[in-house]
Design a protein around this motif. Structure first.
Motif, mmCIF file in Angstrom:
data_model
loop_
_atom_site.group_PDB
_atom_site.id
_atom_site.type_symbol
_atom_site.label_atom_id
_atom_site.label_comp_id
_atom_site.label_asym_id
_atom_site.label_seq_id
_atom_site.Cartn_x
_atom_site.Cartn_y
_atom_site.Cartn_z
ATOM 1 N N ILE A 99 0.844 -1.192 0.000
ATOM 2 C CA ILE A 99 0.000 0.000 0.000
ATOM 3 C C ILE A 99 0.881 1.245 0.000
ATOM 4 C CG2 ILE A 99 -1.772 1.306 1.221
ATOM 5 C CD1 ILE A 99 -2.754 -1.355 0.080
ATOM 6 N N THR A 110 -2.488 4.548 5.158
ATOM 7 C CA THR A 110 -1.880 4.007 6.379
ATOM 8 C C THR A 110 -2.919 3.310 7.253
ATOM 9 O OG1 THR A 110 -2.089 6.177 7.463
ATOM 10 C CG2 THR A 110 0.013 5.667 6.422
ATOM 11 N N VAL A 138 -3.599 -0.238 6.048
ATOM 12 C CA VAL A 138 -2.605 -1.214 6.501
ATOM 13 C C VAL A 138 -2.775 -1.504 7.982
ATOM 14 C CG1 VAL A 138 -0.138 -1.665 6.798
ATOM 15 C CG2 VAL A 138 -0.958 -0.532 4.725
ATOM 16 N N ALA A 178 -5.482 -3.968 8.441
ATOM 17 C CA ALA A 178 -5.421 -5.184 7.628
ATOM 18 C C ALA A 178 -5.151 -6.414 8.485
ATOM 19 C CB ALA A 178 -4.332 -5.047 6.566
ATOM 20 N N THR A 180 -0.093 -7.743 3.602
ATOM 21 C CA THR A 180 -0.376 -6.321 3.387
ATOM 22 C C THR A 180 0.717 -5.534 4.091
ATOM 23 O OG1 THR A 180 -2.768 -6.746 3.403
ATOM 24 C CG2 THR A 180 -2.048 -4.455 3.619
ATOM 25 N N LEU A 200 2.918 -1.599 4.271
ATOM 26 C CA LEU A 200 2.920 -0.172 3.970
ATOM 27 C C LEU A 200 4.277 0.264 3.449
ATOM 28 C CD1 LEU A 200 1.568 2.727 4.326
ATOM 29 C CD2 LEU A 200 2.722 2.767 6.553
ATOM 30 N N PHE A 216 4.304 -3.313 8.691
ATOM 31 C CA PHE A 216 3.166 -4.244 8.690
ATOM 32 C C PHE A 216 2.190 -3.891 9.806
ATOM 33 C CE2 PHE A 216 6.455 -6.751 6.584
ATOM 34 C CZ PHE A 216 5.744 -7.417 5.585
#
Length: 331
Positions: free
Chosen positions: A48, A90, A93, A96, A102, A104, A266
């Motif tokens: 992301i 942000t 993530v 997530a 996933t 960032l 993460f």
């Protein structure tokens, strides 16, 4: 008596057999869980990027993602999620599933979002995987027909003409913070204009609507090479190896050094072993010849920081931003 003994013996054997089968099942399950973790990644990883396509955040991420694919053996799929100064991405993530699929890719703006109240969390609320590049090419650029040829001329004119020098930015962004830092350091007052993101600022300078654009050298490399733009200086401790003709701000009397830290992180509950696998791949990617050659084309410094080093660096930057925010609040 013998019959009873046979029943007891048979029963004990059955219990022992059942226990053995149970132990085997638990062992197999544990082995399966271990293999599942050690087999990461087993599918593509979504990256992301809380910024639009074509900017430095997007381009730097794609270069790193390509290099890491060779190490991880699975695709890293970049998804641009814009909005609210990066907080939309942000938050995506942060919320997530913490399974390692996933991640960032962002920078200092995440710190600013917390300071300016756009978010109630920061990098420390995620699990930092590391840093793969530091951007030390932050600069002020002007058009080729500008009255300013260097930082000293810009400062002298701005002091004599308060709020007459128009500087493009996106309020709350890194470039906005750089403008405030220069004002605080030199005592000048710029006319600060919010024109939007990186491409919007370049368009504004090309159209003559602003005098100065804070940006990174790599984003305007073509304009610099063509002579349409001129870089007044770089906010680094030393001149850049690939741009030796551009003096630093410090050389020109302005004590300003800015590192743009491109972090990967993460969701907070992502297992340590997954993050460790990802971090190791990042370390190897940064060392690769292909990555270093590609990232240096944008005048960037391929620098690997492990999670602890990255968090320490971000903490230092955050403290500087917080102090500046308190000094300049209301400007």
């Amino acid at each position: 008596m013998k019959g009873i003994w046979k029943k007891i013996t048979f029963g004990a054997a059955a219990i022992a057999l059942a226990a053995g089968l149970g132990a085997c099942a638990e062992s197999d399950q544990a082995e399966g869980e271990s293999n599942s973790s050690s087999g990461y990644p087993e599918k593509p990883i979504e990256v992301i990027v809380p910024a639009g396509a074509g900017g430095d955040t997007d381009l730097n991420t794609r270069i790193m993602a390509k290099a890491m694919e060779d190490e991880l053996g699975k695709p890293l799929v970049v998804t641009n999620v814009t909005g609210a100064g990066g907080t939309t991405g942000t938050q995506k993530v942060k919320d997530a599933k913490p399974d390692g699929y996933t991640v960032l890719a962002f920078h200092n703006s995440m710190l600013l979002n917390k300071i300016y109240g756009l978010a109630d969390y920061t990098y420390s609320d995620l699990k930092v995987a590391g840093v793969g590049v530091l951007d030390q090419s932050n600069t002020f650029v002007v058009s080729k027909d500008s009255k300013f040829k260097n930082v000293e001329e810009m400062i002298d004119y701005a002091k004599e003409n308060p709020k007459k020098v128009t500087v493009a930015t996106e309020v709350g962004s890194m470039t906005y913070m750089q403008i405030l830092q220069i004002q605080e350091e030199t005592g000048v007052e710029f006319n600060i204009v919010d024109v939007g993101g990186a491409s919007d600022k370049i368009t504004a300078l090309l159209g003559g609507r602003v005098d100065i654009v804070p940006t990174s050298l790599g984003l305007v490399q073509g304009y610099l090479e063509s002579g349409d733009f001129v870089a007044l200086g770089v906010m680094a401790e030393e001149r850049l190896e690939d741009a030796p003709d551009i003096p630093t701000f410090q050389e020109q009397g302005v004590d300003l050094v800015v590192d743009k830290v491109f972090l990967w992180a993460f969701p907070a509950d992502t297992p340590d072993e997954i993050v460790a696998t990802f971090t190791e791949a990042m370390s190897k990617a940064v060392e690769s010849k292909e990555y270093q050659e590609e990232i240096k084309k944008s005048w960037l410094n391929p620098t690997y920081l492990n999670p602890e080093e990255a968090s320490k660096k971000l903490s230092e930057v955050e403290a500087e931003y917080q102090e500046l925010h308190e000094l300049t609040e209301g400007q």
